[in-house]
Design a protein around this motif. Structure first.
Motif, PDB file in Angstrom:
ATOM      1  N   LEU A   1       0.822  -1.206   0.000  1.00 52.40           N
ATOM      2  CA  LEU A   1       0.000   0.000   0.000  1.00 52.40           C
ATOM      3  C   LEU A   1       0.860   1.262   0.000  1.00 52.40           C
ATOM      4  O   LEU A   1       0.522   2.253  -0.646  1.00 52.40           O
ATOM      5  N   VAL A   2       1.968   1.225   0.709  1.00 49.12           N
ATOM      6  CA  VAL A   2       2.855   2.391   0.768  1.00 49.12           C
ATOM      7  C   VAL A   2       3.543   2.618  -0.573  1.00 49.12           C
ATOM      8  O   VAL A   2       3.551   3.726  -1.112  1.00 49.12           O
ATOM      9  N   VAL A   3       4.121   1.568  -1.126  1.00 48.72           N
ATOM     10  CA  VAL A   3       4.902   1.687  -2.354  1.00 48.72           C
ATOM     11  C   VAL A   3       3.995   1.731  -3.585  1.00 48.72           C
ATOM     12  O   VAL A   3       4.287   2.430  -4.548  1.00 48.72           O
ATOM     13  N   GLY A   4       2.906   0.978  -3.533  1.00 48.30           N
ATOM     14  CA  GLY A   4       1.887   1.049  -4.570  1.00 48.30           C
ATOM     15  C   GLY A   4       2.197   0.420  -5.904  1.00 48.30           C
ATOM     16  O   GLY A   4       1.503   0.657  -6.879  1.00 48.30           O
ATOM     17  N   GLY A   5       3.234  -0.388  -5.985  1.00 50.78           N
ATOM     18  CA  GLY A   5       3.626  -0.972  -7.263  1.00 50.78           C
ATOM     19  C   GLY A   5       2.985  -2.309  -7.550  1.00 50.78           C
ATOM     20  O   GLY A   5       2.629  -3.060  -6.644  1.00 50.78           O
ATOM     21  N   GLY A   6       2.853  -2.614  -8.823  1.00 52.70           N
ATOM     22  CA  GLY A   6       2.287  -3.883  -9.249  1.00 52.70           C
ATOM     23  C   GLY A   6       3.120  -5.070  -8.801  1.00 52.70           C
ATOM     24  O   GLY A   6       2.584  -6.105  -8.396  1.00 52.70           O
ATOM     25  N   ALA A   7       4.455  -4.930  -8.852  1.00 54.33           N
ATOM     26  CA  ALA A   7       5.334  -6.024  -8.432  1.00 54.33           C
ATOM     27  C   ALA A   7       5.155  -6.324  -6.947  1.00 54.33           C
ATOM     28  O   ALA A   7       5.172  -7.482  -6.528  1.00 54.33           O
ATOM     29  N   ALA A   8       4.959  -5.276  -6.146  1.00 54.82           N
ATOM     30  CA  ALA A   8       4.756  -5.464  -4.704  1.00 54.82           C
ATOM     31  C   ALA A   8       3.454  -6.211  -4.439  1.00 54.82           C
ATOM     32  O   ALA A   8       3.410  -7.119  -3.608  1.00 54.82           O
ATOM     33  N   ILE A   9       2.420  -5.830  -5.147  1.00 58.57           N
ATOM     34  CA  ILE A   9       1.123  -6.500  -4.989  1.00 58.57           C
ATOM     35  C   ILE A   9       1.229  -7.957  -5.435  1.00 58.57           C
ATOM     36  O   ILE A   9       0.754  -8.870  -4.762  1.00 58.57           O
ATOM     37  N   PHE A  10       1.888  -8.178  -6.567  1.00 54.74           N
ATOM     38  CA  PHE A  10       2.061  -9.522  -7.108  1.00 54.74           C
ATOM     39  C   PHE A  10       2.832 -10.411  -6.132  1.00 54.74           C
ATOM     40  O   PHE A  10       2.420 -11.533  -5.847  1.00 54.74           O
ATOM     41  N   VAL A  11       3.950  -9.903  -5.592  1.00 48.53           N
ATOM     42  CA  VAL A  11       4.759 -10.717  -4.691  1.00 48.53           C
ATOM     43  C   VAL A  11       4.012 -10.999  -3.394  1.00 48.53           C
ATOM     44  O   VAL A  11       4.157 -12.078  -2.804  1.00 48.53           O
TER      45      VAL A  11
END
Length: 190
Positions: free
Chosen positions: A138-148
């Motif tokens: 939620l903080v970083v907001g990137g697709g890769a973060a959500i995916f991982v």
């Protein structure tokens, strides 16, 4: 570009993960002897896995790409989730003490821990880890973060199945009773 993306909330998550890493490194060899030993390959794969996870989590800081809005409310909630998740993981790891293992493995004189957060969920380290991952996403907001985060959730859910088979073998009857009283990951829900 990276300086523009380092908000207070990002620093909070980074400091939380550093605390997590320091705890795990400090306690990694303070465990009972494994009945089954992890191979060097398994240890290296775990280390590489963590590097991939944290690289993917913070990838948007280097690219400036976000899927989620950079809302202070959303990022504040994410930072709170990250801190809460890391604290839960660390507390749970400390309570588990010498019974902890990085892999699914029985320890010599293994004990069943059912106090603290283990009263509410059977795998609070994973609950905390996934909460911290979701918060960082939620903080970083990137697709890769959500995916991982999604991949880690699925992987840990599979690992839980293996752990519960082992724990039922180690603690016949007692673990089954514990399973009936508590949820796997989310109190009162899952």
């Amino acid at each position: 570009m990276i300086k523009e993306n380092l908000t207070l909330f990002t620093w909070i998550t980074l400091c939380s993960w550093i605390l997590f890493g320091c705890c795990w490194l400090t306690l990694r060899n303070r465990t009972k002897e494994n009945i089954q030993h992890r191979t060097t390959r398994q240890r290296w794969m775990a280390a590489i896995g963590y590097m991939i996870i944290f690289s993917a989590l913070y990838y948007p800081l280097f690219t400036g790409t976000r899927l989620l809005p950079a809302s202070p409310l959303l990022q504040g909630l994410g930072a709170l989730l990250c801190v809460t998740g890391v604290c839960l993981s660390v507390w749970s790891r400390l309570l588990l003490g010498t019974n902890w293992s990085g892999g699914v493995a029985a320890k010599r004189n293994h004990e069943l821990i059912v106090k603290g957060p283990y009263r509410l969920v059977r795998h609070p380290i994973y609950t905390g880890f996934l909460t911290a991952l979701a918060g960082t996403s939620l903080v970083v907001g990137g697709g890769a973060a959500i995916f991982v985060t999604i991949i880690c959730a699925l992987s840990l859910y599979l690992k839980i199945g293996q752990e519960e088979i082992l724990l039922n073998e180690l603690f016949p009857g007692a673990y089954a009773a514990y399973q009936r009283q508590t949820r796997k990951l989310i109190p009162f829900i899952l």
